[in-house]
Design an enzyme around this catalytic site. Structure first.
Site, PDB file in Angstrom:
ATOM      1  N   ARG A  29      -0.303  -7.921  13.834  1.00  0.00           N
ATOM      2  CA  ARG A  29      -0.687  -7.371  12.711  1.00  0.00           C
ATOM      3  C   ARG A  29      -1.602  -7.969  11.506  1.00  0.00           C
ATOM      4  NH1 ARG A  29       4.258  -4.589  10.712  1.00  0.00           N
ATOM      5  NH2 ARG A  29       3.053  -3.588   9.324  1.00  0.00           N
ATOM      6  N   ARG A  56      11.904  -5.938   4.955  1.00  0.00           N
ATOM      7  CA  ARG A  56      11.833  -4.637   4.773  1.00  0.00           C
ATOM      8  C   ARG A  56      12.651  -3.593   5.544  1.00  0.00           C
ATOM      9  NH1 ARG A  56       5.643  -2.139   4.841  1.00  0.00           N
ATOM     10  NH2 ARG A  56       5.875  -2.816   7.154  1.00  0.00           N
ATOM     11  N   ARG A  96      -9.502   1.408   8.453  1.00  0.00           N
ATOM     12  CA  ARG A  96      -8.891  -0.072   8.827  1.00  0.00           C
ATOM     13  C   ARG A  96     -10.012  -0.888   9.685  1.00  0.00           C
ATOM     14  NH1 ARG A  96      -2.927   1.030   9.052  1.00  0.00           N
ATOM     15  NH2 ARG A  96      -2.046  -0.875   9.355  1.00  0.00           N
ATOM     16  N   LYS A 104       0.826  -1.533  -0.084  1.00  0.00           N
ATOM     17  CA  LYS A 104      -0.043  -0.011   0.074  1.00  0.00           C
ATOM     18  C   LYS A 104       0.869   1.192   0.020  1.00  0.00           C
ATOM     19  CE  LYS A 104      -2.302  -1.021   3.905  1.00  0.00           C
ATOM     20  NZ  LYS A 104      -1.562  -2.205   4.311  1.00  0.00           N
ATOM     21  N   ARG A 160      11.436  -0.947  10.811  1.00  0.00           N
ATOM     22  CA  ARG A 160      10.455  -0.772  11.665  1.00  0.00           C
ATOM     23  C   ARG A 160      10.218  -1.611  12.905  1.00  0.00           C
ATOM     24  NH1 ARG A 160       5.122   0.352   8.080  1.00  0.00           N
ATOM     25  NH2 ARG A 160       4.326  -0.555  10.081  1.00  0.00           N
TER      26      ARG A 160
HETATM   27  P1  AMP Z   1       0.977   1.081   8.876  1.00  0.00           P
HETATM   28  O1  AMP Z   1       2.096   1.736   8.644  1.00  0.00           O
HETATM   29  O2  AMP Z   1      -0.098   1.361   8.042  1.00  0.00           O
HETATM   30  O3  AMP Z   1       1.243  -0.519   8.976  1.00  0.00           O
HETATM   31  O4  AMP Z   1       0.253   1.319  10.509  1.00  0.00           O
HETATM   32  C1  AMP Z   1       1.323   0.928  11.389  1.00  0.00           C
HETATM   33  C2  AMP Z   1       0.503   1.029  12.779  1.00  0.00           C
HETATM   34  O5  AMP Z   1      -0.059   2.261  13.058  1.00  0.00           O
HETATM   35  C3  AMP Z   1      -0.526  -0.010  12.944  1.00  0.00           C
HETATM   36  O6  AMP Z   1      -0.246  -1.404  13.129  1.00  0.00           O
HETATM   37  C4  AMP Z   1      -1.491   0.523  13.817  1.00  0.00           C
HETATM   38  O7  AMP Z   1      -0.909   0.482  15.055  1.00  0.00           O
HETATM   39  C5  AMP Z   1      -1.357   2.177  13.584  1.00  0.00           C
HETATM   40  N1  AMP Z   1      -2.579   2.593  12.805  1.00  0.00           N
HETATM   41  C6  AMP Z   1      -2.408   3.080  11.292  1.00  0.00           C
HETATM   42  N2  AMP Z   1      -3.251   3.532  10.746  1.00  0.00           N
HETATM   43  C7  AMP Z   1      -4.085   3.033  11.774  1.00  0.00           C
HETATM   44  C8  AMP Z   1      -5.556   3.161  11.567  1.00  0.00           C
HETATM   45  N3  AMP Z   1      -6.304   3.445  10.404  1.00  0.00           N
HETATM   46  N4  AMP Z   1      -6.414   2.696  12.634  1.00  0.00           N
HETATM   47  C9  AMP Z   1      -5.853   2.284  13.749  1.00  0.00           C
HETATM   48  N5  AMP Z   1      -4.437   2.064  13.918  1.00  0.00           N
HETATM   49  C10 AMP Z   1      -3.602   2.583  12.878  1.00  0.00           C
END
Ligand code: AMP
Length: 230
Positions: A171, A127, A88, A13, A160
């Site tokens: 996740r 990654r 999400r 994404k 990360r």
């Molecule tokens: P990502 O970089 O999109 O994988 O997001 C990393 C982390 O940020 C996720 O595992 C959640 O802890 C938090 N996060 C990001 N976007 C959301 C969202 N829309 N709702 C809730 N938590 C989020």
């Protein structure tokens, strides 16, 4: 134009949103990046969300909806956006529709990047990301020219905190329970565009553009070399 990118962690994404943003001239709104920036800067928001992000759990909906609503209200966001990592949950998707409807707008398309679980695990464990310009690399399939150094800006690459194996599993589980139902949500609304997310980044981008009814400009597509990320 508001485009949502859907898919599990590691589906690509972030990479596709970044490429699409440049191609379509729309801002890339990545909620994970916003949260990680707040954590790195030690802001009150960062301190509040740190335990969720670092353990792979979802930040509560009201906080996320407020964050995205604020961004969509800015002059940059009012022209449209590529949403990466939001919504999400079903409640976030409903809230997004309400926020947009109040402005006479709607989600134009939800692009679902389909990638098998085995590929996701491989991508996430290999990654590396640039904390400065956010370029993403994969030590197996798209390594930086110089190990550990960003090709784009020269900063030192990092892994990360939530790409650790035990957090990755959580996740993926959270995705299955909370986010995967959004596929049906957007399908019912007639806005789902499913795209095969495997293969080279540039090929996936061509599929995404085709799904959005845009003709890829091949010379430009093949110039991009950044690796697929979550
Ligand atoms: P990502 O970089 O999109 O994988 O997001 C990393 C982390 O940020 C996720 O595992 C959640 O802890 C938090 N996060 C990001 N976007 C959301 C969202 N829309 N709702 C809730 N938590 C989020």
């Amino acid at each position: 134009m508001i485009i949502v990118l859907l898919g599990p962690p590691g589906a690509g994404k972030g990479t596709q949103a970044s490429l699409l943003s440049r191609r379509l001239g729309l801002p890339h709104l990545a909620t994970g990046d916003l949260l990680r920036e707040a954590i790195a800067q030690g802001t009150p928001l960062g301190e509040e969300v740190r335990p969720y992000v670092e353990s792979g759990r979802l930040v509560p909906d009201p906080l996320m909806v407020a964050l995205v609503r604020e961004r969509l209200m800015t002059p940059a966001g009012s022209g449209g956006a590529i949403l990466d990592g939001f919504p999400r949950t079903r409640d976030q998707a409903v809230a997004l529709d309400q926020v947009l409807a109040a402005q006479g707008r709607q989600v134009e398309a939800a692009v679902y990047l389909e990638v098998p679980a085995s590929v996701l695990l491989q991508r996430l464990s290999a990654r590396w990301v640039c904390p400065h310009c956010r370029a993403t690399y994969n030590t197996v399939s798209a390594a930086p020219r110089l190990a550990g150094v960003c090709d784009r800006c020269g900063a030192s690459l990092i892994q990360r905190a939530d790409d650790r194996p035990e957090v990755v599993q959580r996740r993926l589980e959270v995705y299955r329970q909370e986010t995967a139902p959004l596929i049906a949500y957007y399908q019912t609304a007639g806005r789902l565009r499913s795209v095969d997310g495997t293969g080279p980044v540039t090929v996936v981008l061509e599929r995404v553009l085709a799904a959005l009814g845009r003709t890829p400009v091949s010379g430009q597509v093949h110039g991009d070399r950044y690796q697929v990320s979550g």
